[in-house]
Write a protein that holds these residues in place. Structure first.
Motif, PDB file in Angstrom:
ATOM      1  N   GLY A  22       0.792  -1.222   0.000  1.00 26.64           N
ATOM      2  CA  GLY A  22       0.000   0.000   0.000  1.00 26.64           C
ATOM      3  C   GLY A  22       0.826   1.275   0.000  1.00 26.64           C
ATOM      4  O   GLY A  22       0.328   2.331   0.353  1.00 26.64           O
ATOM      5  N   ASP A  23       2.079   1.196  -0.411  1.00 24.87           N
ATOM      6  CA  ASP A  23       2.966   2.352  -0.373  1.00 24.87           C
ATOM      7  C   ASP A  23       3.036   3.099  -1.703  1.00 24.87           C
ATOM      8  O   ASP A  23       3.632   4.154  -1.786  1.00 24.87           O
ATOM      9  CB  ASP A  23       4.366   1.895   0.043  1.00 24.87           C
ATOM     10  CG  ASP A  23       5.252   3.047   0.436  1.00 24.87           C
ATOM     11  OD1 ASP A  23       4.747   3.987   1.071  1.00 24.87           O
ATOM     12  OD2 ASP A  23       6.450   3.011   0.103  1.00 24.87           O
ATOM     13  N   MET A  24       2.465   2.558  -2.751  1.00 27.41           N
ATOM     14  CA  MET A  24       2.436   3.113  -4.105  1.00 27.41           C
ATOM     15  C   MET A  24       3.786   3.052  -4.818  1.00 27.41           C
ATOM     16  O   MET A  24       3.907   3.526  -5.928  1.00 27.41           O
ATOM     17  CB  MET A  24       1.951   4.572  -4.125  1.00 27.41           C
ATOM     18  CG  MET A  24       0.566   4.770  -3.635  1.00 27.41           C
ATOM     19  SD  MET A  24      -0.597   4.007  -4.737  1.00 27.41           S
ATOM     20  CE  MET A  24      -2.059   4.146  -3.772  1.00 27.41           C
ATOM     21  N   PHE A  25       4.814   2.492  -4.179  1.00 22.01           N
ATOM     22  CA  PHE A  25       6.131   2.390  -4.815  1.00 22.01           C
ATOM     23  C   PHE A  25       6.138   1.276  -5.851  1.00 22.01           C
ATOM     24  O   PHE A  25       6.533   1.486  -7.000  1.00 22.01           O
ATOM     25  CB  PHE A  25       7.209   2.145  -3.745  1.00 22.01           C
ATOM     26  CG  PHE A  25       8.596   2.045  -4.309  1.00 22.01           C
ATOM     27  CD1 PHE A  25       9.298   3.183  -4.651  1.00 22.01           C
ATOM     28  CD2 PHE A  25       9.194   0.810  -4.508  1.00 22.01           C
ATOM     29  CE1 PHE A  25      10.572   3.095  -5.177  1.00 22.01           C
ATOM     30  CE2 PHE A  25      10.464   0.707  -5.031  1.00 22.01           C
ATOM     31  CZ  PHE A  25      11.155   1.860  -5.362  1.00 22.01           C
ATOM     32  N   LEU A  61       7.049   8.074 -13.047  1.00 24.60           N
ATOM     33  CA  LEU A  61       5.883   7.789 -12.217  1.00 24.60           C
ATOM     34  C   LEU A  61       6.175   8.033 -10.735  1.00 24.60           C
ATOM     35  O   LEU A  61       5.339   8.572 -10.006  1.00 24.60           O
ATOM     36  CB  LEU A  61       5.414   6.350 -12.435  1.00 24.60           C
ATOM     37  CG  LEU A  61       4.751   6.046 -13.778  1.00 24.60           C
ATOM     38  CD1 LEU A  61       4.496   4.550 -13.922  1.00 24.60           C
ATOM     39  CD2 LEU A  61       3.462   6.822 -13.932  1.00 24.60           C
ATOM     40  N   LEU A  62       7.356   7.637 -10.295  1.00 23.94           N
ATOM     41  CA  LEU A  62       7.724   7.836  -8.888  1.00 23.94           C
ATOM     42  C   LEU A  62       7.825   9.312  -8.528  1.00 23.94           C
ATOM     43  O   LEU A  62       7.431   9.726  -7.440  1.00 23.94           O
ATOM     44  CB  LEU A  62       9.047   7.137  -8.576  1.00 23.94           C
ATOM     45  CG  LEU A  62       8.976   5.622  -8.424  1.00 23.94           C
ATOM     46  CD1 LEU A  62      10.373   5.023  -8.405  1.00 23.94           C
ATOM     47  CD2 LEU A  62       8.223   5.250  -7.162  1.00 23.94           C
ATOM     48  N   VAL A  63       8.339  10.111  -9.446  1.00 22.94           N
ATOM     49  CA  VAL A  63       8.525  11.533  -9.174  1.00 22.94           C
ATOM     50  C   VAL A  63       7.263  12.338  -9.442  1.00 22.94           C
ATOM     51  O   VAL A  63       6.931  13.256  -8.687  1.00 22.94           O
ATOM     52  CB  VAL A  63       9.711  12.083 -10.012  1.00 22.94           C
ATOM     53  CG1 VAL A  63       9.808  13.583  -9.922  1.00 22.94           C
ATOM     54  CG2 VAL A  63      11.001  11.439  -9.567  1.00 22.94           C
ATOM     55  N   GLY A  64       6.531  11.984 -10.489  1.00 15.48           N
ATOM     56  CA  GLY A  64       5.381  12.801 -10.885  1.00 15.48           C
ATOM     57  C   GLY A  64       4.036  12.367 -10.358  1.00 15.48           C
ATOM     58  O   GLY A  64       3.202  13.199 -10.003  1.00 15.48           O
ATOM     59  N   PRO A  67       3.733  11.169  -5.560  1.00 13.43           N
ATOM     60  CA  PRO A  67       3.457  12.176  -4.524  1.00 13.43           C
ATOM     61  C   PRO A  67       2.015  12.678  -4.549  1.00 13.43           C
ATOM     62  O   PRO A  67       1.406  12.873  -3.503  1.00 13.43           O
ATOM     63  CB  PRO A  67       4.432  13.309  -4.845  1.00 13.43           C
ATOM     64  CG  PRO A  67       5.532  12.661  -5.612  1.00 13.43           C
ATOM     65  CD  PRO A  67       4.882  11.553  -6.382  1.00 13.43           C
ATOM     66  N   ALA A  68       1.461  12.848  -5.729  1.00 10.72           N
ATOM     67  CA  ALA A  68       0.074  13.308  -5.829  1.00 10.72           C
ATOM     68  C   ALA A  68      -0.898  12.249  -5.301  1.00 10.72           C
ATOM     69  O   ALA A  68      -1.866  12.573  -4.610  1.00 10.72           O
ATOM     70  CB  ALA A  68      -0.260  13.659  -7.278  1.00 10.72           C
ATOM     71  N   ARG A  71      -0.678  12.223  -1.444  1.00 10.32           N
ATOM     72  CA  ARG A  71      -1.402  13.365  -0.863  1.00 10.32           C
ATOM     73  C   ARG A  71      -2.898  13.121  -0.902  1.00 10.32           C
ATOM     74  O   ARG A  71      -3.617  13.425   0.046  1.00 10.32           O
ATOM     75  CB  ARG A  71      -1.064  14.646  -1.618  1.00 10.32           C
ATOM     76  CG  ARG A  71       0.191  15.321  -1.165  1.00 10.32           C
ATOM     77  CD  ARG A  71       0.301  16.721  -1.734  1.00 10.32           C
ATOM     78  NE  ARG A  71       0.189  16.781  -3.177  1.00 10.32           N
ATOM     79  CZ  ARG A  71       1.212  16.638  -4.018  1.00 10.32           C
ATOM     80  NH1 ARG A  71       2.418  16.446  -3.550  1.00 10.32           N
ATOM     81  NH2 ARG A  71       1.027  16.712  -5.320  1.00 10.32           N
ATOM     82  N   ARG A  72      -3.361  12.560  -1.996  1.00 14.41           N
ATOM     83  CA  ARG A  72      -4.798  12.304  -2.162  1.00 14.41           C
ATOM     84  C   ARG A  72      -5.302  11.299  -1.125  1.00 14.41           C
ATOM     85  O   ARG A  72      -6.356  11.478  -0.535  1.00 14.41           O
ATOM     86  CB  ARG A  72      -5.038  11.783  -3.582  1.00 14.41           C
ATOM     87  CG  ARG A  72      -6.413  11.332  -3.882  1.00 14.41           C
ATOM     88  CD  ARG A  72      -7.335  12.489  -4.047  1.00 14.41           C
ATOM     89  NE  ARG A  72      -8.651  11.999  -4.376  1.00 14.41           N
ATOM     90  CZ  ARG A  72      -9.518  12.658  -5.054  1.00 14.41           C
ATOM     91  NH1 ARG A  72      -9.229  13.855  -5.486  1.00 14.41           N
ATOM     92  NH2 ARG A  72     -10.681  12.152  -5.300  1.00 14.41           N
ATOM     93  N   PHE A  73      -4.543  10.229  -0.893  1.00 17.23           N
ATOM     94  CA  PHE A  73      -4.968   9.213   0.060  1.00 17.23           C
ATOM     95  C   PHE A  73      -4.807   9.679   1.496  1.00 17.23           C
ATOM     96  O   PHE A  73      -5.570   9.282   2.364  1.00 17.23           O
ATOM     97  CB  PHE A  73      -4.206   7.905  -0.165  1.00 17.23           C
ATOM     98  CG  PHE A  73      -4.691   7.144  -1.360  1.00 17.23           C
ATOM     99  CD1 PHE A  73      -6.022   6.800  -1.496  1.00 17.23           C
ATOM    100  CD2 PHE A  73      -3.810   6.781  -2.354  1.00 17.23           C
ATOM    101  CE1 PHE A  73      -6.470   6.116  -2.605  1.00 17.23           C
ATOM    102  CE2 PHE A  73      -4.250   6.079  -3.471  1.00 17.23           C
ATOM    103  CZ  PHE A  73      -5.586   5.749  -3.596  1.00 17.23           C
ATOM    104  N   GLU A  74      -3.831  10.502   1.783  1.00 15.78           N
ATOM    105  CA  GLU A  74      -3.616  10.978   3.143  1.00 15.78           C
ATOM    106  C   GLU A  74      -4.570  12.092   3.515  1.00 15.78           C
ATOM    107  O   GLU A  74      -4.737  12.409   4.692  1.00 15.78           O
ATOM    108  CB  GLU A  74      -2.175  11.432   3.325  1.00 15.78           C
ATOM    109  CG  GLU A  74      -1.200  10.272   3.342  1.00 15.78           C
ATOM    110  CD  GLU A  74       0.246  10.712   3.391  1.00 15.78           C
ATOM    111  OE1 GLU A  74       0.506  11.943   3.452  1.00 15.78           O
ATOM    112  OE2 GLU A  74       1.122   9.841   3.370  1.00 15.78           O
ATOM    113  N   ALA A  75      -5.236  12.697   2.541  1.00 15.93           N
ATOM    114  CA  ALA A  75      -6.173  13.780   2.828  1.00 15.93           C
ATOM    115  C   ALA A  75      -7.376  13.284   3.622  1.00 15.93           C
ATOM    116  O   ALA A  75      -7.983  14.041   4.362  1.00 15.93           O
ATOM    117  CB  ALA A  75      -6.643  14.424   1.520  1.00 15.93           C
TER     118      ALA A  75
END
Length: 144
Positions: A22-25, A61-64, A67-68, A71-75
């Motif tokens: 679930g880390d998106m990496f 993908l990792l850089v662009g 992060p977005a 942020r979306r999931f942590e909101a």
């Protein structure tokens, strides 16, 4: 035709492993492997060129994107603060509140409710105070 199949299997394995973390990496790496699958299948690049496509797309993908997405999931993590804000508020009893039944109107919404003390019973029209929110149930107490 073996190289695209290997890249596709790698993409599926990485996407499956992402479901565990679930880390998106790993999902971004799966996107890079999927891009390498497409480039290998469409253009019949040599294996090293597929590796370059994998690397470039994964880094992008990792850089662009990652992060977005993070942020979306942590909101959505601020939700418990909204529930805590209801504690201490006054509510109006709509249906008889007893140990296993009851409804109150709290902040303009109807909530299921139960008394703080199991033996207490509150009748419709009583004003009560919310002690805590327990799941989707307001635990209430009538102040004298």
């Amino acid at each position: 035709m073996v190289a695209p199949l290997i890249w596709l299997i790698l993409a599926l394995v990485l996407a499956g492993a992402e479901a565990l973390t679930g880390d998106m990496f790993l999902l971004m790496l799966a996107g890079g492997a999927l891009a390498a699958t497409g480039s290998s299948w469409l253009f019949d690049f040599p294996l090293w060129a597929d590796g370059v496509v994998f690397l470039v797309v994964s880094v992008l993908l990792l850089v662009g994107v990652r992060p977005a997405l993070r942020r979306r999931f942590e909101a959505g993590k601020g939700r418990p603060e909204l529930v805590q804000a209801l504690e201490g508020k006054s509510a109006l009893v709509l249906d008889r509140v007893a140990e296993h039944e009851g409804q109150v109107k709290l902040d303009g919404e109807v909530w299921t409710a139960r008394p703080l003390n199991d033996h207490d019973v509150y009748e419709p029209g009583d004003h009560v105070t919310v002690v805590r929110i327990d799941g989707a149930t307001a635990v209430v107490f009538k102040t004298t």
